[in-house]
Design an enzyme around this catalytic site. Structure first.
Site, mmCIF file in Angstrom:
data_model
loop_
_atom_site.group_PDB
_atom_site.id
_atom_site.type_symbol
_atom_site.label_atom_id
_atom_site.label_comp_id
_atom_site.label_asym_id
_atom_site.label_seq_id
_atom_site.Cartn_x
_atom_site.Cartn_y
_atom_site.Cartn_z
ATOM 1 N N GLY A 246 0.766 -1.240 0.000
ATOM 2 C CA GLY A 246 0.000 0.000 0.000
ATOM 3 C C GLY A 246 0.793 1.285 0.000
ATOM 4 O O GLY A 246 0.220 2.353 -0.182
ATOM 5 N N GLU A 280 4.550 -6.132 2.390
ATOM 6 C CA GLU A 280 4.350 -6.635 1.014
ATOM 7 C C GLU A 280 4.187 -5.478 0.030
ATOM 8 O O GLU A 280 3.157 -5.349 -0.625
ATOM 9 C CB GLU A 280 3.053 -7.469 0.937
ATOM 10 C CG GLU A 280 2.898 -8.586 1.921
ATOM 11 C CD GLU A 280 1.455 -9.150 1.930
ATOM 12 O OE1 GLU A 280 0.562 -8.578 1.282
ATOM 13 O OE2 GLU A 280 1.242 -10.162 2.602
ATOM 14 N N PRO A 281 5.187 -4.622 -0.109
ATOM 15 C CA PRO A 281 5.007 -3.490 -1.019
ATOM 16 C C PRO A 281 5.143 -3.918 -2.469
ATOM 17 O O PRO A 281 5.974 -4.765 -2.803
ATOM 18 C CB PRO A 281 6.151 -2.553 -0.638
ATOM 19 C CG PRO A 281 7.235 -3.499 -0.188
ATOM 20 C CD PRO A 281 6.535 -4.670 0.465
ATOM 21 N N GLY A 282 4.317 -3.357 -3.323
ATOM 22 C CA GLY A 282 4.440 -3.613 -4.755
ATOM 23 C C GLY A 282 4.766 -2.311 -5.455
ATOM 24 O O GLY A 282 5.893 -2.026 -5.840
ATOM 25 N N ARG A 283 3.743 -1.472 -5.553
ATOM 26 C CA ARG A 283 3.838 -0.209 -6.278
ATOM 27 C C ARG A 283 5.030 0.654 -5.839
ATOM 28 O O ARG A 283 5.753 1.191 -6.673
ATOM 29 C CB ARG A 283 2.546 0.565 -6.026
ATOM 30 C CG ARG A 283 2.362 1.815 -6.841
ATOM 31 C CD ARG A 283 1.164 2.593 -6.309
ATOM 32 N NE ARG A 283 0.003 1.801 -6.042
ATOM 33 C CZ ARG A 283 -0.983 1.587 -6.939
ATOM 34 N NH1 ARG A 283 -0.932 2.136 -8.126
ATOM 35 N NH2 ARG A 283 -2.011 0.840 -6.610
ATOM 36 N N ARG A 319 -4.357 1.445 -16.701
ATOM 37 C CA ARG A 319 -4.731 2.211 -15.507
ATOM 38 C C ARG A 319 -5.567 3.464 -15.794
ATOM 39 O O ARG A 319 -6.526 3.733 -15.086
ATOM 40 C CB ARG A 319 -3.487 2.566 -14.686
ATOM 41 C CG ARG A 319 -2.677 1.333 -14.247
ATOM 42 C CD ARG A 319 -1.639 1.654 -13.185
ATOM 43 N NE ARG A 319 -2.250 1.899 -11.900
ATOM 44 C CZ ARG A 319 -2.424 3.070 -11.369
ATOM 45 N NH1 ARG A 319 -1.976 4.144 -11.980
ATOM 46 N NH2 ARG A 319 -3.018 3.186 -10.205
ATOM 47 N N TYR A 323 -9.001 2.918 -14.008
ATOM 48 C CA TYR A 323 -9.131 3.604 -12.709
ATOM 49 C C TYR A 323 -9.164 5.117 -12.844
ATOM 50 O O TYR A 323 -9.035 5.820 -11.849
ATOM 51 C CB TYR A 323 -7.941 3.290 -11.787
ATOM 52 C CG TYR A 323 -7.551 1.853 -11.679
ATOM 53 C CD1 TYR A 323 -8.372 0.937 -11.036
ATOM 54 C CD2 TYR A 323 -6.332 1.413 -12.184
ATOM 55 C CE1 TYR A 323 -7.992 -0.385 -10.921
ATOM 56 C CE2 TYR A 323 -5.948 0.095 -12.070
ATOM 57 C CZ TYR A 323 -6.777 -0.799 -11.440
ATOM 58 O OH TYR A 323 -6.406 -2.109 -11.318
ATOM 59 N N CYS A 348 -9.690 0.014 -30.822
ATOM 60 C CA CYS A 348 -11.036 0.395 -31.255
ATOM 61 C C CYS A 348 -11.986 0.466 -30.067
ATOM 62 O O CYS A 348 -12.891 -0.364 -29.908
ATOM 63 C CB CYS A 348 -11.553 -0.608 -32.277
ATOM 64 S SG CYS A 348 -10.491 -0.669 -33.709
ATOM 65 N N TYR A 377 1.883 -2.306 -12.238
ATOM 66 C CA TYR A 377 0.553 -2.498 -12.818
ATOM 67 C C TYR A 377 0.476 -1.944 -14.244
ATOM 68 O O TYR A 377 -0.531 -1.379 -14.651
ATOM 69 C CB TYR A 377 -0.525 -1.888 -11.904
ATOM 70 C CG TYR A 377 -0.432 -2.383 -10.474
ATOM 71 C CD1 TYR A 377 -0.697 -3.713 -10.188
ATOM 72 C CD2 TYR A 377 -0.040 -1.542 -9.429
ATOM 73 C CE1 TYR A 377 -0.594 -4.191 -8.883
ATOM 74 C CE2 TYR A 377 0.076 -2.015 -8.125
ATOM 75 C CZ TYR A 377 -0.198 -3.343 -7.869
ATOM 76 O OH TYR A 377 -0.089 -3.811 -6.577
HETATM 77 N N1 LLP Z 1 -0.591 -7.272 -0.600
HETATM 78 C C1 LLP Z 1 -1.864 -7.531 -0.920
HETATM 79 C C2 LLP Z 1 -2.577 -8.545 -0.158
HETATM 80 C C3 LLP Z 1 -2.498 -6.851 -1.967
HETATM 81 O O1 LLP Z 1 -3.764 -7.085 -2.253
HETATM 82 C C4 LLP Z 1 -1.772 -5.882 -2.707
HETATM 83 C C5 LLP Z 1 -2.379 -5.179 -3.833
HETATM 84 C C6 LLP Z 1 -0.417 -5.659 -2.342
HETATM 85 C C7 LLP Z 1 0.118 -6.361 -1.283
HETATM 86 C C8 LLP Z 1 0.442 -4.665 -3.056
HETATM 87 O O2 LLP Z 1 -0.103 -3.414 -2.996
HETATM 88 P P1 LLP Z 1 0.763 -2.131 -3.412
HETATM 89 O O3 LLP Z 1 1.914 -2.010 -2.455
HETATM 90 O O4 LLP Z 1 1.217 -2.329 -4.790
HETATM 91 O O5 LLP Z 1 -0.222 -1.026 -3.272
HETATM 92 N N2 LLP Z 1 -3.961 -2.701 -10.225
HETATM 93 C C9 LLP Z 1 -4.158 -1.666 -9.232
HETATM 94 C C10 LLP Z 1 -3.609 -2.046 -7.899
HETATM 95 C C11 LLP Z 1 -4.231 -3.292 -7.301
HETATM 96 C C12 LLP Z 1 -3.591 -3.662 -5.997
HETATM 97 C C13 LLP Z 1 -4.207 -4.873 -5.391
HETATM 98 N N3 LLP Z 1 -3.549 -5.380 -4.231
HETATM 99 C C14 LLP Z 1 -3.533 -0.373 -9.755
HETATM 100 O O6 LLP Z 1 -3.054 -0.349 -10.885
HETATM 101 O O7 LLP Z 1 -3.543 0.652 -9.053
#
Ligand code: LLP
Length: 427
Positions: A246, A280-283, A319, A323, A348, A377
């Site tokens: 998050g 668990e960072p992604g973004r 995105r 969104y 299209c 993403y």
């Molecule tokens: N852990 C869990 C359980 C999650 O559901 C998620 C994201 C993450 C970690 C990683 O979240 P982050 O750190 O990346 O915010 N496709 C969307 C984002 C969907 C995220 C879903 N869960 C976008 O493009 O904004």
């Protein structure tokens, strides 16, 4: 450690945009467009900044692979000591191929199939995150059949309110499909604690994505801590406190996340519980490292809108249309002047746009654009709609660059399709 510590990997030199020590024009000339570019050093920097911020407590950073699961990028993170968070059998396979040890992988996901649960148990992942009572039953049955003890964490829905998030990326409020509903946790936990095939090793939550305020974390952490104390009192052998992902990225004028404050919220609570922290960072890790390179194909004024038609669209970056997300766009070599335009792709669909009503560098056909903050993403959500091959991915590291995923070919597009049909007779 606040705003400003995290550098931007894309900089202008002599009038053109570079990624680290490589001109984007050189990459576009060699790899073609559209193409995704990632800065390896931006990944390292973000991992290290978070790792340093959390130094006050034993912790593990499990990069959330859903944000970008390219092997070339995963290998950079693994070399830094980063671990992995996967949500499918496919991501588990990728994590293993990228060299993550099984006990450096946690396996979450709201709808794991039986074969995926089995794959996780067979691999020996650190934790299977269980999201419902019904999933607990399935995990227990599989563990029993395999003669193993499944190490699990409960992913709970902390039911906290998150402001500002787009409704599609909010996950941790009451009524969302994710996690065990708060009120159900005690009964699910009691069943798990009574099972000899289950080890309740952790608690997990994910309050939401792109959290520009840390307030929901504070609420979520307090609630998860309350639950942890209750479970500890019931004799649960808890080891891990997983605060989810998050942390936000900068898409526009946002500040970088205040990692010191993030740590201040989480570290003392986890310390007091005597647990190990997982995040668990992604973004946060990958978004800013990435730019999508695209060329202007046409300019088309129509009905009062000035369209810039590019060779990337919703197929490369979903995105904006999914969104209503904002991604900064600039000309790689601006020719001077600004103009308010809609940047749209070749698909299209009227919903195929990258930006609408955007004041940006004026361009002519052939100009190269960089769409920023597309490391997360982006590629993972790419479509082949309209039979458009997926774009390549390029990793930049200092003054070097390499293609980590080649452009899909037209043959690739039909490789799953049968030329001659193997008809089965229904009897
Ligand atoms: N852990 C869990 C359980 C999650 O559901 C998620 C994201 C993450 C970690 C990683 O979240 P982050 O750190 O990346 O915010 N496709 C969307 C984002 C969907 C995220 C879903 N869960 C976008 O493009 O904004």
């Amino acid at each position: 450690m606040g705003a400003g510590v995290l550098t931007r990997p894309y900089e202008r030199r002599d009038g053109a945009l570079w990624c680290e020590g490589v001109p984007l024009e050189a990459i576009a000339a060699a790899a073609g467009t559209p193409a995704y570019v990632y800065s390896a050093n931006a990944l390292r920097e973000r991992f290290r900044a978070l790792d340093a911020a959390l130094a006050g407590v034993p912790h593990r950073i499990h990069y959330s692979m859903k944000a970008n699961s390219s092997l070339g990028l995963l290998r950079v993170l693994r070399a830094e000591g980063c671990r992995a968070d996967v949500v499918s059998g496919g991501e588990l396979m990728r994590a293993r191929r990228a060299g993550f040890a099984p006990d450096h992988i946690i396996f979450g996901g709201v709808g794991k199939r039986r074969d995926e649960i089995r794959a996780g148990l067979e691999a020996g992942v650190l934790l299977l995150n269980v999201e419902s009572g019904a999933e607990l039953d399935l995990v227990e049955a599989e563990a029993k059949a395999m003669g193993v003890v499944a190490r699990i964490a409960f992913r709970v829905n902390p039911e906290v309110h998150v402001a500002n998030a787009h409704e599609f990326i909010a996950t941790g409020s009451r009524g969302h499909k994710f996690g065990i509903p708060w009120g159900d946790v005690p009964s699910v936990a009691a069943r798990a604690l009574a099972s000899k095939h289950i080890e309740v090793a952790g608690l997990d939550m994910h309050v939401g994505s792109q959290l520009l305020s840390l307030a929901p974390y504070r609420d979520g952490v307090e609630r998860l801590a309350e639950l942890a104390r209750g479970l500890q009192a019931q004799g649960a052998p808890l080891r891990f406190f997983d605060a989810g992902g998050g942390l936000p990225a900068r898409y526009d004028a946002e500040e970088a996340p205040d990692l010191a404050l993030f740590a201040e919220i989480i570290v003392p609570v986890v310390q007091q519980l005597g647990l190990e922290l997982i995040v668990e960072p992604g973004r946060f890790v990958v978004a800013e490292s990435g730019a999508l390179l695209t060329r202007v194909l046409y300019r088309k004024p129509s009905g009062g809108t000035d369209f810039v038609i590019t060779d990337a669209g919703m197929s490369e970056l979903l995105r904006p249309s999914h969104y209503d997300a904002y991604h900064a766009i600039e000309a790689v070599r601006p020719r001077g002047g600004m103009r308010t335009v809609d940047v749209v792709g070749p698909i299209c669909e009227t919903g195929d746009f990258i930006a609408r009503d955007r004041l940006m560098d004026d361009t002519v056909p052939g100009d190269l654009l960089a769409v920023h903050t597309t490391g997360a993403y982006g590629y993972v959500m790419a479509l082949t709609y309209n039979s458009r091959p997926r774009a390549p991915e390029v990793l930049v590291d200092g003054t070097r660059w390499a293609v980590i995923a080649r452009r899909e070919t037209l043959d690739d597009l039909v490789r799953l399709e049968a030329e001659t049909l193997d008809w089965k007779e229904s009897t």
